[in-house]
Design a protein around this motif. Structure first.
Motif, PDB file in Angstrom:
ATOM      1  N   ASP A   1      68.901  62.405  33.225  1.00  0.00           N
ATOM      2  CA  ASP A   1      68.941  60.994  33.621  1.00  0.00           C
ATOM      3  C   ASP A   1      67.567  60.513  34.073  1.00  0.00           C
ATOM      4  N   GLU A   2      66.855  61.352  34.813  1.00  0.00           N
ATOM      5  CA  GLU A   2      65.516  60.968  35.256  1.00  0.00           C
ATOM      6  C   GLU A   2      64.551  60.869  34.086  1.00  0.00           C
ATOM      7  N   PHE A   3      64.701  61.765  33.115  1.00  0.00           N
ATOM      8  CA  PHE A   3      63.859  61.701  31.910  1.00  0.00           C
ATOM      9  C   PHE A   3      64.135  60.418  31.127  1.00  0.00           C
ATOM     10  N   GLN A   4      65.417  60.051  31.024  1.00  0.00           N
ATOM     11  CA  GLN A   4      65.775  58.826  30.317  1.00  0.00           C
ATOM     12  C   GLN A   4      65.388  57.591  31.119  1.00  0.00           C
ATOM     13  N   ASN A   5      65.388  57.713  32.432  1.00  0.00           N
ATOM     14  CA  ASN A   5      65.081  56.567  33.289  1.00  0.00           C
ATOM     15  C   ASN A   5      63.648  56.088  33.094  1.00  0.00           C
TER      16      ASN A   5
END
Length: 360
Positions: A316-320
């Motif tokens: 999720d952090e990578f996609q964020n």
């Protein structure tokens, strides 16, 4: 005429007390080593007056050298990180990662307070309905807020232990069978050699399709995403335990096997009283390897299965793609490493409890 030293009794008492102290230190040292705290022993010995100068070299080797290595690593990280530019900005240094860790901690506390407030409101509502004589309208409403960082850590630990326990229940009996029977070993060995190198990324689509076909529930502890991650962990982590169990059973002293035949021990008695006690050191070695493999596999499985654990947090952090995403991902990386170390220490402690060595 003989003389009696008036200080003899006090000296003997001091020596006896000193001997008991060093015995306690030696006993504690075994557990300090299990916990990765071996540096405490030379500190205690030096404080007790056992060659303080000689203990300094042990303190240097066991405590100061690792601390120096960590300090050099942090220094190199802090100096080199700002020089590496990514699409999200410079790689965060130790200070930025620590700051983001504190933000995650504060966020977890805020989310815990929100959940507690929600549960209090639900409880108050249900109590009013009961007092109004309408108990049939009482409902237990689940909290649907976003999980905190600590909740995600808990989910990952539960998932890996579920998969690890299932892998152990499969691998240990098969390993005992392979170790006792050359025929069974010949049958299992090709399967082990074929499936052991398979990546979790190859297992995951198969597990996803099978679980989706036979299990449709998404609610509760055993949700679909949880099962997909746990079964993938099982499939990738059972091989070290299976191999080491088979090796440990096959390595049992032949004289002991001959004695079991002379005593006409039943198969169950032979396994529980002879095979398992003799093979436990290698079995625990396999369990430690399996747990380490399972923990590594879990993160990749959670990323793709979207199980709400640390793997999903990283994804999720990578996609964020926010300015703090890299720092949060590095917090997760350090958390994964620390938890992996602690899991290994737990298994090592269990190994020390249930097995014997030359020192114990």
């Amino acid at each position: 005429m003989t003389t009696v030293d008036p200080n003899f009794a006090p000296s003997a008492t001091r020596e006896a007390r000193r001997a008991r102290l060093f015995t306690r230190i030696a006993t504690a040292d075994r557990w300090f080593r299990v916990l990765g705290l071996a540096w405490i022993t030379p500190l205690l010995r030096a404080a007790a007056g056992d060659n303080p100068r000689g203990q300094l070299s042990e303190i240097w080797r066991l405590l100061l050298v690792p601390l120096l290595a960590i300090a050099l690593f942090l220094l190199a990280w802090g100096v080199l990180a700002p020089k590496v530019q990514t699409s999200l900005g410079a790689v965060p240094g130790p200070a930025q990662v620590w700051a983001e860790a504190k933000v995650l901690h504060q966020d977890a506390q805020a989310k815990a307070a929100q959940q507690a407030k929600f549960e209090t409101m639900v409880e108050a509502r249900n109590q009013k309905l009961i007092e109004a004589g309408r108990p049939e309208e009482v409902k237990q409403i689940a909290y649907t807020g976003a999980p905190s960082y600590y909740d995600q850590i808990g989910t990952s630990i539960r998932t890996v232990f579920f998969g690890f326990v299932v892998a152990t229940l499969v691998a240990v009996p098969l390993g005992i069978l392979a170790g006792l029977s050359p025929t069974a070993n010949a049958a299992l060995n090709p399967l082990i050699q074929i499936f052991k190198p398979v990546s979790p990324l190859a297992w995951l689509p198969i597990v996803t399709m099978v679980v989706s076909a036979v299990y449709a529930t998404q609610d509760g502890w055993l949700s679909k995403s949880f099962l997909i991650s746990a079964i993938t962990v099982t499939l990738c982590s059972l091989w070290p335990t299976l191999i080491n169990t088979a090796l440990g059973v096959a390595s049992i002293d032949r004289d002991l096997v001959a004695v079991s035949k002379v005593l006409k021990m039943s198969t169950w008695a032979k396994i529980t009283r002879l095979v398992l006690p003799s093979a436990l050191p290698l079995i625990f070695t396999g369990l430690r390897l399996s747990l380490g493999v399972g923990w590594m596999v879990l993160i990749a499985a959670e990323m793709l299965a979207q199980n709400p654990g640390l793997g999903k947090f990283v994804w999720d952090e990578f996609q964020n793609g926010s300015s703090s995403s890299l720092a949060r991902i590095m917090v997760a990386v350090l958390t994964i490493g620390l938890i992996g170390f602690l899991l290994d220490r737990v298994m090592f402690a269990l190994q020390q409890l249930f097995t014997f060595s030359n020192n114990r």
